[in-house]
Design an enzyme around this catalytic site. Structure first.
Site, mmCIF file in Angstrom:
data_model
loop_
_atom_site.group_PDB
_atom_site.id
_atom_site.type_symbol
_atom_site.label_atom_id
_atom_site.label_comp_id
_atom_site.label_asym_id
_atom_site.label_seq_id
_atom_site.Cartn_x
_atom_site.Cartn_y
_atom_site.Cartn_z
ATOM 1 N N ARG A 25 0.840 -1.193 0.000
ATOM 2 C CA ARG A 25 0.000 0.000 0.000
ATOM 3 C C ARG A 25 0.881 1.251 0.000
ATOM 4 O O ARG A 25 1.860 1.296 0.719
ATOM 5 C CB ARG A 25 -0.877 0.036 1.265
ATOM 6 C CG ARG A 25 -1.740 -1.191 1.464
ATOM 7 C CD ARG A 25 -2.696 -0.968 2.614
ATOM 8 N NE ARG A 25 -3.491 0.262 2.395
ATOM 9 C CZ ARG A 25 -4.496 0.349 1.523
ATOM 10 N NH1 ARG A 25 -4.823 -0.703 0.815
ATOM 11 N NH2 ARG A 25 -5.154 1.467 1.362
ATOM 12 N N GLY A 29 -3.157 4.837 -2.000
ATOM 13 C CA GLY A 29 -3.697 3.775 -2.851
ATOM 14 C C GLY A 29 -2.736 2.613 -2.929
ATOM 15 O O GLY A 29 -1.711 2.582 -2.247
ATOM 16 N N ARG A 30 -3.068 1.671 -3.791
ATOM 17 C CA ARG A 30 -2.289 0.446 -3.853
ATOM 18 C C ARG A 30 -1.156 0.528 -4.866
ATOM 19 O O ARG A 30 -1.187 1.369 -5.773
ATOM 20 C CB ARG A 30 -3.214 -0.708 -4.241
ATOM 21 C CG ARG A 30 -4.285 -0.892 -3.184
ATOM 22 C CD ARG A 30 -5.265 -1.949 -3.573
ATOM 23 N NE ARG A 30 -6.202 -2.173 -2.466
ATOM 24 C CZ ARG A 30 -7.452 -2.565 -2.651
ATOM 25 N NH1 ARG A 30 -7.883 -2.795 -3.876
ATOM 26 N NH2 ARG A 30 -8.255 -2.747 -1.628
ATOM 27 N N LYS A 46 1.820 2.654 -9.211
ATOM 28 C CA LYS A 46 1.329 3.214 -7.946
ATOM 29 C C LYS A 46 0.031 3.952 -8.251
ATOM 30 O O LYS A 46 0.002 4.823 -9.125
ATOM 31 C CB LYS A 46 2.375 4.170 -7.382
ATOM 32 C CG LYS A 46 2.135 4.636 -5.963
ATOM 33 C CD LYS A 46 3.410 5.300 -5.425
ATOM 34 C CE LYS A 46 3.388 5.536 -3.932
ATOM 35 N NZ LYS A 46 4.706 5.963 -3.428
ATOM 36 N N ASP A 142 12.435 14.077 3.495
ATOM 37 C CA ASP A 142 11.834 12.925 4.176
ATOM 38 C C ASP A 142 12.703 11.688 4.002
ATOM 39 O O ASP A 142 12.202 10.611 3.666
ATOM 40 C CB ASP A 142 10.420 12.690 3.621
ATOM 41 C CG ASP A 142 9.591 11.831 4.565
ATOM 42 O OD1 ASP A 142 8.556 11.295 4.125
ATOM 43 O OD2 ASP A 142 10.007 11.657 5.730
HETATM 44 C C1 LIG Z 1 9.177 4.209 -1.284
HETATM 45 C C2 LIG Z 1 7.728 4.150 -0.885
HETATM 46 C C3 LIG Z 1 7.465 4.889 0.414
HETATM 47 N N1 LIG Z 1 7.364 2.764 -0.712
HETATM 48 C C4 LIG Z 1 6.510 2.190 -1.570
HETATM 49 O O1 LIG Z 1 6.046 2.779 -2.496
HETATM 50 C C5 LIG Z 1 6.154 0.757 -1.229
HETATM 51 C C6 LIG Z 1 4.644 0.630 -1.125
HETATM 52 C C7 LIG Z 1 4.323 -0.679 -1.675
HETATM 53 C C8 LIG Z 1 5.558 -1.287 -2.321
HETATM 54 C C9 LIG Z 1 6.623 -0.222 -2.297
HETATM 55 N N2 LIG Z 1 6.760 0.424 -3.596
HETATM 56 C C10 LIG Z 1 7.579 -0.140 -4.565
HETATM 57 N N3 LIG Z 1 8.043 -1.395 -4.376
HETATM 58 C C11 LIG Z 1 8.843 -1.948 -5.313
HETATM 59 N N4 LIG Z 1 9.295 -3.213 -5.146
HETATM 60 C C12 LIG Z 1 8.971 -4.170 -4.211
HETATM 61 C C13 LIG Z 1 8.180 -3.884 -3.076
HETATM 62 C C14 LIG Z 1 7.892 -4.898 -2.163
HETATM 63 C C15 LIG Z 1 8.396 -6.170 -2.370
HETATM 64 C C16 LIG Z 1 8.121 -7.250 -1.362
HETATM 65 O O2 LIG Z 1 8.915 -7.455 -0.473
HETATM 66 N N5 LIG Z 1 7.007 -7.989 -1.385
HETATM 67 C C17 LIG Z 1 6.023 -7.806 -2.401
HETATM 68 C C18 LIG Z 1 6.842 -8.973 -0.337
HETATM 69 C C19 LIG Z 1 6.757 -10.353 -0.929
HETATM 70 C C20 LIG Z 1 6.552 -11.342 0.217
HETATM 71 N N6 LIG Z 1 5.362 -10.986 1.022
HETATM 72 C C21 LIG Z 1 5.220 -11.974 2.112
HETATM 73 C C22 LIG Z 1 5.447 -9.642 1.598
HETATM 74 C C23 LIG Z 1 5.620 -8.583 0.508
HETATM 75 C C24 LIG Z 1 9.175 -6.458 -3.481
HETATM 76 C C25 LIG Z 1 9.469 -5.457 -4.395
HETATM 77 N N7 LIG Z 1 9.235 -1.281 -6.423
HETATM 78 C C26 LIG Z 1 8.773 -0.024 -6.642
HETATM 79 C C27 LIG Z 1 7.917 0.576 -5.725
HETATM 80 C C28 LIG Z 1 7.397 1.978 -5.990
HETATM 81 F F1 LIG Z 1 7.899 2.828 -5.083
HETATM 82 F F2 LIG Z 1 7.740 2.356 -7.209
HETATM 83 F F3 LIG Z 1 6.062 2.011 -5.888
#
Ligand SMILES: CC(C)NC(=O)[C@H]1CCC[C@H]1Nc1nc(Nc2ccc(C(=O)N(C)C3CCN(C)CC3)cc2)ncc1C(F)(F)F
Length: 277
Positions: A25, A29-30, A46, A142
């Protein structure tokens, strides 16, 4: 910068993407893994609900995030490849970071904290990204583990420019989330410049090496108190080089904080960032 995203005239729609797993999340949004149909390129999609954005009155902030993140180009900054909207949502097409949230590797993950090699490598890469931002008159504001992602090759991507501003600035939008990273000039609501990011880099390095931030307290007021009094203690496992660097960044007087090229050339960073590679 993939060829498909080079064409700035093309009007992207959701039909250009095949949605994959939900990555988690975001604030409004998701976030999904997705594949761009014509090239097979994997991205993170996103989504932001327009009603949520309006309700929180953050339209300007979202437009600033698009403006800033789509123009910055740096290997340690998560790139915005495109954006588009439909009746209910805004969509950011972002780089996919294969190893996800650094935060997950720090607190709950297999590490309680990072060893000096990883801490120095990550700090170097974040500092390089922030230095690039400052040279482009952008303050991130941040910097914290939650806003750092890891690529499949184990490199840092600084993300979430939702709070970034063009420097200098006195943006009064109240920040939500943790106070642990607030520098004293922001605690006091004073005018501030890019040095707020220098402070956060010091707090970040402290957290990388200790597993928790220096001024963490149960009560908000106590955290404020500890920040303004610089009530920070180093663990016995902290090397003199790391303590020296943290002490030159976590400095009350903002213009006395170490400049970012000196951070990247600090002996402790130079020595440790290559170890264990
Ligand atoms: C900086 C910001 C504050 N943060 C965010 O936006 C977050 C909010 C949701 C995800 C993340 N946004 C992104 N995440 C990725 N890669 C990614 C994330 C999570 C996993 C993972 O470990 N699982 C799915 C695991 C797999 C295993 N299960 C058990 C748990 C989740 C693997 C790869 N790439 C680009 C983005 C972006 F930023 F472009 F959206």
């Amino acid at each position: 910068q993939h060829p498909a995203f080079n064409n700035t005239e093309y009007k992207w729609t959701l039909d250009d993407f095949e949605l994959g797993n939900r990555l988690g999340r975001g604030k409004f949004g998701r976030v999904y893994m997705a594949r761009e149909r014509s090239t097979g390129f994997i991205v993170a999609l996103k989504t932001l609900m327009k009603v949520e954005i309006a309700k929180n009155r953050v339209e300007k902030q979202v437009m600033r995030e698009i403006e800033i993140q789509s123009h910055l180009r740096h290997p340690n900054i998560l790139q915005m490849l495109a954006w588009f909207h439909d009746s209910h949502r805004i969509y950011f097409v972002l780089e996919f970071a294969g190893k996800g949230e650094l935060y997950g590797h720090l607190r709950s993950g297999h590490h309680e904290r990072f060893n000096e090699h990883l801490a120095a490598k990550y700090l170097y890469q974040v500092t390089d990204a922030v230095n690039y931002c400052h040279n482009n008159h952008v303050i991130h504001r941040d910097i914290k583990p939650e806003n750092l992602l890891l690529t499949i090759t184990g490199d840092i991507k600084l993300a979430d420019f939702g709070w970034s501003v063009h420097s200098p600035s006195l943006k009064r939008t109240t920040m939500c989330g943790t106070l642990d990273y607030l520098p004293p000039e922001m605690v006091r609501g004073q005018n501030y410049k890019q040095y707020v990011d220098h402070w956060c880099l010091g707090v970040l390095l402290y957290e990388f090496l200790h597993g928790s931030p220096p001024f963490e307290s149960k009560k908000q007021e106590e955290t404020y108190e500890r920040i303004t009094k610089l009530d920070m203690k180093f663990g016995s496992h902290i090397s003199p080089g790391a303590a020296d660097l943290i002490s030159k960044l976590v400095v009350i007087k903002s213009d006395r904080r170490m400049n970012l090229t000196d951070v990247m050339n600090h002996p402790w960073v130079v020595e440790n960032k290559v170890k264990g590679d």
